[in-house]
Structure formats: structure tokens, C-alpha cells
Design a protein around this motif. Structure first.
Motif, PDB file in Angstrom:
ATOM      1  N   SER A 109      39.166  81.267  46.056  1.00  0.00           N
ATOM      2  CA  SER A 109      38.171  80.286  46.773  1.00  0.00           C
ATOM      3  C   SER A 109      37.632  80.580  47.947  1.00  0.00           C
ATOM      4  N   HIS A 110      38.657  81.072  48.952  1.00  0.00           N
ATOM      5  CA  HIS A 110      37.982  81.377  50.242  1.00  0.00           C
ATOM      6  C   HIS A 110      37.317  82.829  50.417  1.00  0.00           C
ATOM      7  N   PHE A 111      37.384  83.294  49.196  1.00  0.00           N
ATOM      8  CA  PHE A 111      36.574  84.876  49.158  1.00  0.00           C
ATOM      9  C   PHE A 111      35.143  84.469  48.544  1.00  0.00           C
ATOM     10  N   ALA A 112      35.158  83.781  47.459  1.00  0.00           N
ATOM     11  CA  ALA A 112      33.959  83.672  46.548  1.00  0.00           C
ATOM     12  C   ALA A 112      33.317  82.129  46.755  1.00  0.00           C
ATOM     13  N   VAL A 113      33.833  81.256  46.852  1.00  0.00           N
ATOM     14  CA  VAL A 113      33.284  79.879  46.890  1.00  0.00           C
ATOM     15  C   VAL A 113      32.838  79.463  48.117  1.00  0.00           C
ATOM     16  N   GLN A 114      33.751  79.279  49.225  1.00  0.00           N
ATOM     17  CA  GLN A 114      33.425  78.516  50.316  1.00  0.00           C
ATOM     18  C   GLN A 114      34.614  79.578  51.503  1.00  0.00           C
ATOM     19  N   ALA A 365      43.338  88.672  41.838  1.00  0.00           N
ATOM     20  CA  ALA A 365      42.153  87.849  41.405  1.00  0.00           C
ATOM     21  C   ALA A 365      41.031  88.001  42.090  1.00  0.00           C
ATOM     22  N   ILE A 366      41.021  88.474  43.277  1.00  0.00           N
ATOM     23  CA  ILE A 366      39.580  88.959  43.728  1.00  0.00           C
ATOM     24  C   ILE A 366      39.139  90.291  43.449  1.00  0.00           C
ATOM     25  N   ASP A 367      40.097  91.216  43.223  1.00  0.00           N
ATOM     26  CA  ASP A 367      39.579  92.311  42.582  1.00  0.00           C
ATOM     27  C   ASP A 367      38.941  92.382  41.168  1.00  0.00           C
ATOM     28  N   ILE A 368      39.686  91.282  40.656  1.00  0.00           N
ATOM     29  CA  ILE A 368      39.028  91.144  39.150  1.00  0.00           C
ATOM     30  C   ILE A 368      37.520  90.409  39.119  1.00  0.00           C
ATOM     31  N   GLN A 369      37.431  89.501  40.172  1.00  0.00           N
ATOM     32  CA  GLN A 369      36.483  88.802  40.516  1.00  0.00           C
ATOM     33  C   GLN A 369      35.395  89.857  40.715  1.00  0.00           C
ATOM     34  N   LYS A 370      35.671  90.713  41.545  1.00  0.00           N
ATOM     35  CA  LYS A 370      34.508  91.701  42.204  1.00  0.00           C
ATOM     36  C   LYS A 370      34.204  92.696  41.109  1.00  0.00           C
ATOM     37  N   SER A 371      35.013  92.867  39.965  1.00  0.00           N
ATOM     38  CA  SER A 371      34.685  93.821  39.015  1.00  0.00           C
ATOM     39  C   SER A 371      33.703  92.868  38.043  1.00  0.00           C
ATOM     40  N   GLY A 372      33.285  91.793  38.186  1.00  0.00           N
ATOM     41  CA  GLY A 372      32.272  91.192  37.192  1.00  0.00           C
ATOM     42  C   GLY A 372      32.721  90.096  36.580  1.00  0.00           C
ATOM     43  N   VAL A 373      33.940  89.729  36.387  1.00  0.00           N
ATOM     44  CA  VAL A 373      34.637  88.420  35.617  1.00  0.00           C
ATOM     45  C   VAL A 373      34.506  87.322  36.581  1.00  0.00           C
ATOM     46  N   ASP A 374      33.912  86.443  36.490  1.00  0.00           N
ATOM     47  CA  ASP A 374      33.978  85.089  37.130  1.00  0.00           C
ATOM     48  C   ASP A 374      35.006  84.326  36.935  1.00  0.00           C
ATOM     49  N   THR A 376      35.921  81.963  39.132  1.00  0.00           N
ATOM     50  CA  THR A 376      35.814  80.658  39.752  1.00  0.00           C
ATOM     51  C   THR A 376      35.331  79.614  38.808  1.00  0.00           C
ATOM     52  N   VAL A 377      34.864  79.986  37.676  1.00  0.00           N
ATOM     53  CA  VAL A 377      34.579  78.975  36.507  1.00  0.00           C
ATOM     54  C   VAL A 377      35.614  78.185  35.916  1.00  0.00           C
ATOM     55  N   PHE A 378      36.958  78.576  36.156  1.00  0.00           N
ATOM     56  CA  PHE A 378      37.912  77.916  35.610  1.00  0.00           C
ATOM     57  C   PHE A 378      38.685  76.923  36.745  1.00  0.00           C
ATOM     58  N   PRO A 379      39.152  75.875  36.026  1.00  0.00           N
ATOM     59  CA  PRO A 379      39.825  74.808  36.991  1.00  0.00           C
ATOM     60  C   PRO A 379      41.091  75.604  37.733  1.00  0.00           C
ATOM     61  N   THR A 380      41.488  74.821  38.738  1.00  0.00           N
ATOM     62  CA  THR A 380      42.447  75.701  39.433  1.00  0.00           C
ATOM     63  C   THR A 380      43.784  75.884  38.698  1.00  0.00           C
ATOM     64  N   GLN A 382      44.011  76.715  35.420  1.00  0.00           N
ATOM     65  CA  GLN A 382      43.768  77.780  34.461  1.00  0.00           C
ATOM     66  C   GLN A 382      43.456  79.096  35.335  1.00  0.00           C
ATOM     67  N   THR A 383      43.242  79.135  36.566  1.00  0.00           N
ATOM     68  CA  THR A 383      42.772  80.444  37.240  1.00  0.00           C
ATOM     69  C   THR A 383      44.081  81.554  36.991  1.00  0.00           C
ATOM     70  N   LEU A 384      45.069  81.144  37.151  1.00  0.00           N
ATOM     71  CA  LEU A 384      46.207  82.193  37.192  1.00  0.00           C
ATOM     72  C   LEU A 384      45.982  82.916  35.843  1.00  0.00           C
ATOM     73  N   PHE A 385      45.934  81.884  34.703  1.00  0.00           N
ATOM     74  CA  PHE A 385      45.944  82.453  33.344  1.00  0.00           C
ATOM     75  C   PHE A 385      44.661  83.168  32.816  1.00  0.00           C
ATOM     76  N   ALA A 386      43.546  82.872  33.634  1.00  0.00           N
ATOM     77  CA  ALA A 386      42.512  83.657  33.529  1.00  0.00           C
ATOM     78  C   ALA A 386      42.438  85.001  33.909  1.00  0.00           C
ATOM     79  N   MET A 387      43.089  85.138  35.157  1.00  0.00           N
ATOM     80  CA  MET A 387      43.421  86.259  35.806  1.00  0.00           C
ATOM     81  C   MET A 387      44.153  87.159  34.889  1.00  0.00           C
ATOM     82  N   PHE A 388      45.453  86.712  34.373  1.00  0.00           N
ATOM     83  CA  PHE A 388      46.321  87.477  33.511  1.00  0.00           C
ATOM     84  C   PHE A 388      45.496  87.859  32.263  1.00  0.00           C
ATOM     85  N   ASN A 389      44.585  87.243  31.786  1.00  0.00           N
ATOM     86  CA  ASN A 389      43.693  87.469  30.525  1.00  0.00           C
ATOM     87  C   ASN A 389      43.191  88.881  30.614  1.00  0.00           C
TER      88      ASN A 389
END
Length: 497
Positions: A109-114, A365-374, A376-380, A382-389
Motif C-alpha cells: 500500500s505504501h508503495f503502490a497506493v498511497q 509483494a512489491i516485486d510481483i506488483q512491479k512485474s505487472g500483476v496488480d 492492490t485489487v485484492f482486499p487486505t 487476501q493480499t498474501l494469498f494472491a502473492m503466493f499464487n
């Protein structure tokens, strides 16, 4: 009821009234508590920043002073628990479930959202996101817990006072702390504990439900969360029944083993070198900027000030509201240690481990975000599980994370049940199982009822509001502690011939 004090009956009645208000008029409840919270954020933000900064300085003064040699107990007492079990227990009670819940989502969140000051998505935001997260979960928090726990442990084990917040104020107020004033202080502490833990139970149930929904398509509904809360309640009451030396100790050790296994797995599977390099640099910058961060209030920057209200000042109030529970539990398990050993262990060990945890999960998480997988669309939850995915062995790590949330969930509730029992039985170090079970059921019912009416946000607001009066109690506890420590040092000096 066996050994139940006035504090038990008064707080139980207040909890019922508050929950009833939340159920009957949830909208009004949230609006009212939200308005008070906004006023506190705007008017007392400087005060929270000053308070946490000064406490950090005082803790380091105590560590290097002659007070550090004083033992929490008789001079012949030695620690009840091994250092590994002790660290595991204080960590599990303190913020274990929060690390799993926010480990990936807060830095993201501190990186990509606000971001606090940087531009979203930049390298500067990447580094800043980790530093700010270390700040919110690091040395300030544990210094605050440490000094409150030190006051409680010193008066309990060195002076033989009951294990109550009010007992620590006797050097200032004397016998008045055994009357209505003392009852008021202890009721405030128990009230904050009940709602703080109820919120944590709600978050834990939501994250377990979120993980099961992400992995298996289990519906994200209140009834699923009720079932989760029911199962966890049965488990933590069984653990609380077995006592401190069995249930809580063994579960806390299990938590740490599970957490370290998951941590190592993410380091190996994730961007290993990036994690290690970023931790080295950002932790160094965090330590270097500690004083500046501590007192940064952004009086001339409305946007940055809004960010501080939303994050830093919210966190400081949130942690202060947790102090009665966490600090009392830390005090209870720390008999026999010297003050220096106690404060170094309580302040530095969780700070370093927590920072490394956020570096590992946040960087991944931020490295995955930078690779093109967003992400931030997941609720808090579920973020961890989306990262593991997005990682190899992601399904296995997600299952492991659900198990870890569950065990942290149990130990937090278990520890809180023990502390509530102590605070509502005149400070008994071994509260009866009947009292512990009643508080365990009450916590779970509060969490379940408020989840069902969408009232967790209002509960967060309530305990942040409760944190303000408790912060004044905390200041008095610190004055009282220094007064008693001065007396202790003065009387321990050999008389002049």
C-alpha cells in the motif's frame, strides 16, 4: 463467582451496553465513534508522536542506567521460562497475527497506493514503504509495551503488589488506588483489552475466511466466520484451561517454528538477493532517521499530515489501546529477569524480527506488483494469498499461512483470556478457569456479533478513543516507576561509615 472483583462485573456490564449499541444502531455507533476519533487524530496527533518518542528515549536511559541491574523479583529469583519460549510468548501475544495479516499488504500500500512522501510506484517509494512499515511496527511500539510491562513486573514481583494496572500508581496516589479511582483505572484497562482482542479475532476470522475463499471458493460470509470463531474459541479455551506452562508456551513455540519455516520458504522462493539487499539498506536508513521520524508531524503539509493521521497516529493510538493486555502478559512471563535483560529482549528482538518479516513479505509483494500483476485489487485479507499464487509452491505456502494465522489467533486470544482473568480477580497470577472461560466466550461473542452487523470499524474507533485516557494513565505509570526505581537504588546502596 469465585474471586471475581468489582472490575469484572462493571466491565462486563459496559461491554454488554457497548455491543448492544453497536447492534441496535450500527450506523450511529460508527458515525459517533468515527467523529470522536477524527477529532483526536487532528487535535492530539502531536501528543501521540511526542509520547512515543519520549518513551523510546526513556527506555534507553533505563537500559544504560544503574536501574538495569535490578531484578524483577527477589535477588535470588531466576527466569521461569527459557529465553526462546519467553521471546516466542511475548511475540505471539504482541503482534503475531498482525504480521501475517499486514506483512505483504502494508508495504504494498505504501508503495503502490498511497506512499508517505514519494511518488507511487517509484524506487524511492519502494524503499520508503519498508522504512515506514518498520517504523509502525518497530522499536517505538516495543519500547512502549516494554516500559508499561516493566512497571507491572517491577511492582508485582519486586514489591509484591497485585497484578493490576492500578497497583503501579500507588507510589503517587497511595491507598486511593485501592478504592474507586483504582477500580476506574482497571476497568479502563479491561475494557480496552476486550475490544482490542475482539477486533483481532474479527480480523483473524476474516483472513482465514479470505484464504479459504481464495483457495477453495468458500463463501466470504458472516456464517463462515462464525464457524471459524467457534472452532478457535474451543481451541483457545482448551489451551487457557491447561495453563501458562503448557498451552500458551507450547503454542507460542509452535507459532515461531511455523513463522520461521514460512519466512525461510519465501526468502528462498522469492527474490532472495533483492530481499537481503533491501533489508540491509532500508533498516539502516530507518535506524539513521529514527529521531526525525519520531517527531515528524508535517504541520505545513496537509497531504502528508493526512497520511500521518491515517497511518502513524492511528497506529500509535492502536498500540496504546493494546498496552494493558500485551504489557500485562509480558510482565507475567518475565519474573526473574534483570531490568536490562528484560528491556533489551522486549524492545530489540521483536523489532529486528518484525522488520525482517516485513522486508521479506513486502519486498516479494512489491516485486510481483512491479512485474505487472496488480495485487492492490485484492482486499487486505487476501493480499498474501494472491502473492503466493504468483510463486512456486504457492498453494502449499497459502495452506501454511492459514495454519499460522490460526495458531497466532489461538495464542492471542489465549493470552488475552489469561490477562483478563488476572485483571478481574484482584490481580491473581493464577486466575480461575471459570473466569477465563467466561472472558473467552465473551471475547468471541463480541467479535461474532460485531462482524455480523459490520461493526469492526466502529470497534477500532472505540478502542482508539479509549487509548487517549489510557495514555494519561501510562504517563502516571512511568512517573511512578521512576519514583520507585529511585527509592530502590537509594536503599540498595551501602550505608556510609
Amino acid at each position: 463467582m469465585k474471586k471475581a472483583s468489582k472490575v469484572f462485573y462493571i466491565t462486563f456490564a459496559l461491554v454488554i451496553l457497548t455491543v448492544a449499541f453497536g447492534v441496535i444502531a450500527p450506523g450511529t455507533f460508527e458515525k459517533a465513534t468515527g467523529s470522536i476519533r477524527s477529532f483526536i487524530d487532528a487535535s492530539f496527533g502531536w501528543y501521540y508522536l511526542m509520547l512515543m518518542g519520549v518513551i523510546l528515549i526513556l527506555v534507553f536511559v533505563i537500559i544504560i542506567s544503574p536501574y538495569g541491574k535490578i531484578r524483577l523479583g527477589k535477588d535470588t529469583d531466576r527466569p521461569e521460562f527459557s529465553t526462546i519460549s519467553w521471546v516466542s510468548m511475548l511475540f505471539s501475544a504482541g503482534m503475531g497475527i498482525g504480521l501475517v495479516f499486514y506483512g505483504a499488504s502494508e508495504p504494498l500500500s505504501h508503495f503502490a497506493v498511497q506512499p508517505a512522501t514519494a511518488e507511487p510506484g517509484t524506487d524511492e517509494a519502494f524503499k520508503e514503504s519498508l522504512q515506514r512499515t518498520y517504523y509502525h511496527w518497530g522499536i517505538h511500539v516495543w519500547a512502549m509495551y516494554g516500559i508499561v510491562a516493566l512497571a507491572l513486573a517491577f511492582f508485582q514481583f519486586r514489591k509484591g503488589e497485585p497484578a493490576l494496572i492500578s497497583s503501579t500508581l500507588k507510589p503517587i496516589f497511595g491507598k486511593k488506588m485501592e478504592g474507586p479511582l483504582g477500580t476506574l483505572v482497571d476497568v479502563l484497562a479491561v475494557f480496552a483489552t476486550v475490544f482490542g482482542v475482539a477486533t483481532s479475532l474479527g480480523f483473524g476470522a476474516a483472513q482465514i475466511n479470505g484464504g479459504l475463499a481464495y483457495l477453495f471458493g468458500v463463501p466470504q460470509e458472516s456464517w463462515v466466520q462464525f464457524i471459524i470463531i467457534f472452532i478457535v474459541t474451543v481451541l483457545f479455551i482448551a489451551s487457557a484451561w491447561s495453563g501458562l506452562n503448557k498451552g500458551i508456551k507450547y503454542l507460542s513455540n509452535t507459532n515461531m517454528v511455523l513463522a520461521i519455516i514460512l519466512l525461510i520458504a519465501v526468502i528462498i522462493i522469492g527474490p532472495t538477493l533483492l530481499i537481503l539487499n533491501l533489508f540491509t539498506e532500508t533498516f539502516g536508513i530507518y535506524i539513521q532517521n529514527l529521531i526525525g521520524l519520531s517527531f515528524q508531524s508535517a504541520p505545513l503539509d496537509a497531504e502528508n499530515r493526512s497520511w500521518l493521521n491515517m497511518w502513524t497516529i492511528f497506529y500509535w493510538a492502536w498500540w496504546i489501546s493494546w498496552a494493558p493486555f500485551v504489557s500485562m502478559f509480558i510482565a507475567r512471563i518475565s519474573k526473574g529477569r534483570t531490568i536490562r535483560e528484560f528491556l533489551v529482549g522486549v524492545v530489540l528482538t521483536p523489532t529486528i524480527f518484525g522488520a525482517f518479516w516485513f522486508s521479506v513479505f513486502g519486498t516479494t509483494a512489491i516485486d510481483i506488483q512491479k512485474s505487472g500483476v496488480d495485487l492492490t485489487v485484492f482486499p487486505t485479507e487476501q493480499t498474501l494469498f494472491a502473492m503466493f499464487n504468483e510463486m512456486p509452491l504457492g498453494f502449499t505456502m497459502s495452506l501454511f499461512a492459514i495454519l499460522l494465522v490460526g495458531t497466532f489467533f489461538i495464542t492471542s486470544a489465549d493470552s488475552a483470556t489469561f490477562v483478563l482473568g488476572m485483571q478481574s480477580t484482584n490481580g491473581s497470577l493464577l486466575p480461575s478457569n471459570q473466569i477465563k472461560i467466561l472472558w473467552g466466550i465473551a471475547q468471541s461473542l463480541v467479535a461474532a456479533i460485531l462482524l455480523s452487523v459490520g461493526g469492526l470499524a466502529a470497534v477500532q474507533n472505540t478502542i482508539i478513543v479509549a487509548a487517549l485516557p489510557f495514555s494519561f494513565v501510562m504517563i502516571l505509570m512511568i512517573f511512578s516507576l521512576f519514583k520507585a526505581l529511585n527509592e530502590e537504588v537509594k536503599h540498595s546502596k551501602p550505608a556510609k561509615k
